[in-house]
Design an enzyme around this catalytic site. Sequence first.
Site, PDB file in Angstrom:
ATOM      1  CG  HIS A   1      13.779  45.159  65.577  1.00 35.53           C
ATOM      2  ND1 HIS A   1      13.287  44.965  64.571  1.00 35.53           N
ATOM      3  CD2 HIS A   1      13.073  45.411  66.579  1.00 35.53           C
ATOM      4  CE1 HIS A   1      11.759  45.159  64.897  1.00 35.53           C
ATOM      5  NE2 HIS A   1      11.657  45.583  66.273  1.00 35.53           N
TER       6      HIS A   1
ATOM      7  CG  ASP B   1       6.800  42.968  67.518  1.00 34.58           C
ATOM      8  OD1 ASP B   1       7.922  43.263  67.868  1.00 34.58           O
ATOM      9  OD2 ASP B   1       6.604  43.690  66.443  1.00 34.58           O
ATOM     10  CG  HIS B   2      10.251  42.105  64.656  1.00 37.39           C
ATOM     11  ND1 HIS B   2      10.098  42.384  63.264  1.00 37.39           N
ATOM     12  CD2 HIS B   2       9.503  42.976  65.295  1.00 37.39           C
ATOM     13  CE1 HIS B   2       9.362  43.441  63.042  1.00 37.39           C
ATOM     14  NE2 HIS B   2       8.714  43.742  64.263  1.00 37.39           N
TER      15      HIS B   2
ATOM     16  CG  HIS C   1      12.482  50.383  65.536  1.00 40.00           C
ATOM     17  ND1 HIS C   1      11.339  51.008  65.771  1.00 40.00           N
ATOM     18  CD2 HIS C   1      12.293  49.343  66.316  1.00 40.00           C
ATOM     19  CE1 HIS C   1      10.394  50.250  66.056  1.00 40.00           C
ATOM     20  NE2 HIS C   1      11.125  49.104  66.450  1.00 40.00           N
TER      21      HIS C   1
END
Length: 304
Positions: A58, A62-63, A135
């Site tokens: 996603h 932080d990803h 999410h």
Amino acid sequence: MGTGAGRPSKDRNVSAAALVFPERGGAFWLFDAGEGTQHQLMRTPLKLNKLEAVFITHLHGDHLFGLPGLLSSRSYHEGAGDLPLFGPPGIKSFLDAVFAITGTHLEYRLDIREAVAGPIWDDGTWSVRCAPLDHRIPCLGYRIEERDRPGRLDSERARQLGVPFGPLFGALKRGEDVELPDGTIVRSRDVVGPPIKGRVVTLLGDTKPCPEAVLLAEGADLLVHEATFAAGMEEKAAKYGHSTTGQAAETAKKAGAKRLVMTHFSHRYRMEDLASLENEARKVFPETVAACDLKAIDIPFRSE
């Protein structure tokens, strides 16, 4: 490559994981690329010219925020070929904007494929499918399945039956019957064991407990599941679209997974807290490990 949630700490980087194929000369696939992922790669034997595919779960920073720099650096590695990149809708717009604004030019073809659900990749040995998770923004989980391999050849038995070492051994292993010079037929089933069951690895993005997570992890040899919060913090986890250690363990149990690796721990937890988090999950699912950065986990065949 990174096991922390939200922001890096002195103990953990933000989210990234590599699935490594040793039999392919160190080739690997990358799942997520939080800020600093390419620095983490430098602390391992992995090389960017061996990166075969990227899968983004996603578009939370932080990803994702380490991805443009990593893709740019890959241009400097000799032999870096075309690269497929999978992610949710919006990943192409993000990268196109970053590269256009910064004037970045890649020396290889980046094949961006936006995905929602279903089969997305098959290289002949491994296949990948994805499904949406629960999410705060669209988020994917990935199920990676290996094709079954031919059974092991009993070379001693084959020699006893008169098969000379060489190409006929390979034919038997592929499941083919062979004819010897004297007309004798040696059947593959007499010298080759049953097929070796292919492995299944499930890597999930950020998610609350949901049916899709269980389906993606069904029978998996290894499930990588976020566990942002400790057990007892279910209300806070739900508010931010995350799971607790107990909820991750419950998903693994419902799915009949073989092993669970928990990751994406909140900044509030220090390294000395990992044992406690691990023990919480083991009360529900005993085969649980709390991940730490740069930890390597073997995924053996079930027969091993």
